[in-house]
Design a protein around this motif. Structure first.
Motif, mmCIF file in Angstrom:
data_model
loop_
_atom_site.group_PDB
_atom_site.id
_atom_site.type_symbol
_atom_site.label_atom_id
_atom_site.label_comp_id
_atom_site.label_asym_id
_atom_site.label_seq_id
_atom_site.Cartn_x
_atom_site.Cartn_y
_atom_site.Cartn_z
ATOM 1 N N ASN A 144 0.914 -1.243 0.050
ATOM 2 C CA ASN A 144 0.016 -0.156 0.282
ATOM 3 C C ASN A 144 0.865 1.259 0.057
ATOM 4 O O ASN A 144 0.387 2.054 0.641
ATOM 5 N N LYS A 145 2.084 1.227 -0.667
ATOM 6 C CA LYS A 145 2.959 2.204 -0.756
ATOM 7 C C LYS A 145 2.785 2.875 -2.229
ATOM 8 O O LYS A 145 2.655 2.189 -3.169
ATOM 9 N N LYS A 146 2.997 4.025 -2.325
ATOM 10 C CA LYS A 146 3.067 4.778 -3.701
ATOM 11 C C LYS A 146 4.412 4.129 -4.479
ATOM 12 O O LYS A 146 5.477 3.947 -3.685
ATOM 13 N N VAL A 147 4.379 3.937 -5.615
ATOM 14 C CA VAL A 147 5.432 3.508 -6.464
ATOM 15 C C VAL A 147 6.453 4.206 -6.415
ATOM 16 O O VAL A 147 7.727 3.872 -6.058
ATOM 17 N N LYS A 148 6.296 5.433 -6.250
ATOM 18 C CA LYS A 148 7.510 6.778 -6.155
ATOM 19 C C LYS A 148 8.296 6.246 -4.794
ATOM 20 O O LYS A 148 9.465 6.273 -4.821
ATOM 21 N N GLU A 149 7.373 5.993 -3.768
ATOM 22 C CA GLU A 149 7.833 5.630 -2.553
ATOM 23 C C GLU A 149 9.080 4.483 -2.598
ATOM 24 O O GLU A 149 10.172 4.266 -1.983
ATOM 25 N N VAL A 150 8.323 3.471 -3.134
ATOM 26 C CA VAL A 150 9.299 2.034 -3.330
ATOM 27 C C VAL A 150 10.303 2.336 -3.906
ATOM 28 O O VAL A 150 11.428 1.986 -3.497
ATOM 29 N N VAL A 151 10.566 3.168 -4.946
ATOM 30 C CA VAL A 151 11.557 3.121 -5.769
ATOM 31 C C VAL A 151 12.642 4.078 -4.967
ATOM 32 O O VAL A 151 13.673 3.766 -4.683
ATOM 33 N N GLN A 152 12.185 5.082 -4.227
ATOM 34 C CA GLN A 152 13.080 5.813 -3.479
ATOM 35 C C GLN A 152 13.720 4.781 -2.278
ATOM 36 O O GLN A 152 14.808 5.027 -2.051
ATOM 37 N N GLU A 153 12.987 4.093 -1.707
ATOM 38 C CA GLU A 153 13.609 3.265 -0.766
ATOM 39 C C GLU A 153 14.547 2.219 -1.229
ATOM 40 O O GLU A 153 15.617 1.996 -0.473
ATOM 41 N N TRP A 154 14.319 1.719 -2.433
ATOM 42 C CA TRP A 154 15.226 0.746 -2.846
ATOM 43 C C TRP A 154 16.211 1.408 -4.050
ATOM 44 O O TRP A 154 17.125 0.552 -4.629
#
Ligand code: TRP
Length: 333
Positions: free
Chosen positions: A257-267
């Motif tokens: 349930n996270k935004k795609v952008k957030e996931v990319v930033q995290e990884w």
């Protein structure tokens, strides 16, 4: 009156996979909290193409079991089979006389499904969106969760509602159903080809995560999922060159349930092998319990049948009442 009512349909299929889950079922699970929900197994839509009667019957039960296993509460929602409410076919006929041939000729899904041999497609396949409009307007649904491929059909449904209200001087009789476009993914792609939709008909089983896959299989499939050699970075969202990478990120985002952008930033900057380990863990956590429930239902058909009987009764109550009014308006009663 029914300020917030959802009707959604799902075509019965066997071997449900992650695409069915994240694309539709999971949204239903979330929506049941906010709306009065009618979840329909669209078996009449399923016969617009060639089918096997026994497999269809089996798929109806399997899809119902997937809905319940995923967390849709059969006590607070109405889960029913389309063909168990005869009023759908009756209303579809009335709407066939409202919808214009020109409107149906524009439907892209028909063109895709009929392929190069339109003359050989069933008339049912052609008028499929009209039946879908009947499904929705039968319950005067205010909202319809739709994926990309059904948006145009919902537009047609609204056109039918407008023309009906106008033609019969029945202002506001049908309310205009609003689409609910989920924030999650509307399309889960194949794990082998990021440009193709995940599908039960793709030959390689490695291309999809089935809801009944076990732990080892999930790990193996994610390990083998196609990616590229670049590390994770913003060009996955910005460009179109990394469809497989994008697909895995999308799945991850839907599961957390996270935004795609957030996931990319995290990884960002990390390589896919680490990401895949985490993704497998997430999938195992989500999918395994659902698969177990689905398998349990296989040996408890009576329970499912009872739920569908109950849904049939409740849906018929609403549908028959509305159909009676509609027939009066049209002059059929
Ligand atoms: N046509 C939809 C699909 O294939 C299923 C469906 C049938 C539906 N009737 C509906 C979806 C009414 C929403 C509302 O996905």
């Amino acid at each position: 009156m029914n300020q917030n009512r959802i009707l959604s349909g799902i075509q019965p299929t066997g071997n449900l996979h992650l695409g069915n889950y994240l694309g539709a079922i999971n949204n239903f699970v979330l929506l049941q909290k906010k709306f009065e929900c009618f979840f329909m197994l669209a078996d009449m839509h399923a016969i617009t193409v060639n089918h096997d009667p026994d497999i269809l019957r089996q798929n109806v039960l399997e899809t119902a079991s997937a809905l319940i296993a995923s967390g849709i509460d059969p006590d607070t929602n109405i889960i029913f089979v389309q063909s168990s409410v005869g009023a759908h076919a009756e209303l579809a006929w009335i709407f066939n006389c409202i919808a214009r041939i020109g409107w149906l000729n524009r439907m892209t899904q028909f063109k895709e499904k009929a392929g190069s041999n339109k003359e050989k497609a069933s008339v049912g396949l052609y008028t499929y969106p009209v039946l879908m409009a009947a499904d929705i307007l039968m319950y005067k649904a205010t909202h319809v969760p739709v994926g990309d491929d059904q948006k145009q059909h919902l537009e047609l449904c609204r056109d039918i509602a407008i023309k009906f209200n106008n033609d019969f001087n029945a202002k506001d009789f049908f309310t205009m159903p609003e689409p609910i476009i989920s924030e999650g993914i509307s399309r889960v792609m194949s794990l082998r080809d990021g440009l193709k939709k995940m599908s039960k008909s793709e030959e390689s089983d490695l291309s999809r995560i089935n809801l009944t896959d076990d732990e080892d299989l999930i790990i193996k499939k994610i390990q083998k999922a196609k990616t590229d050699s670049e590390p994770i970075g913003p060009n996955i969202i910005a460009g179109t060159e990394r469809p497989e990478a994008r697909n895995l990120i999308n799945i991850f985002s839907a599961l957390t349930n996270k935004k795609v952008k957030e996931v990319v930033q995290e990884w960002e900057g990390k390589i896919f092998s680490d990401f895949k380990k985490e993704l497998s863990a997430l999938l195992i956590e989500k999918i395994l319990p659902i698969g177990k429930e689905i398998k349990k239902f296989k040996s408890n058909k009576d329970f499912l049948i009872k739920i569908l009987e109950n849904g049939k009764m409740k849906a018929n109550l609403v549908a028959n009442k509305n159909l009676k009014e509609i027939k009066e308006i049209v002059g059929l009663a």
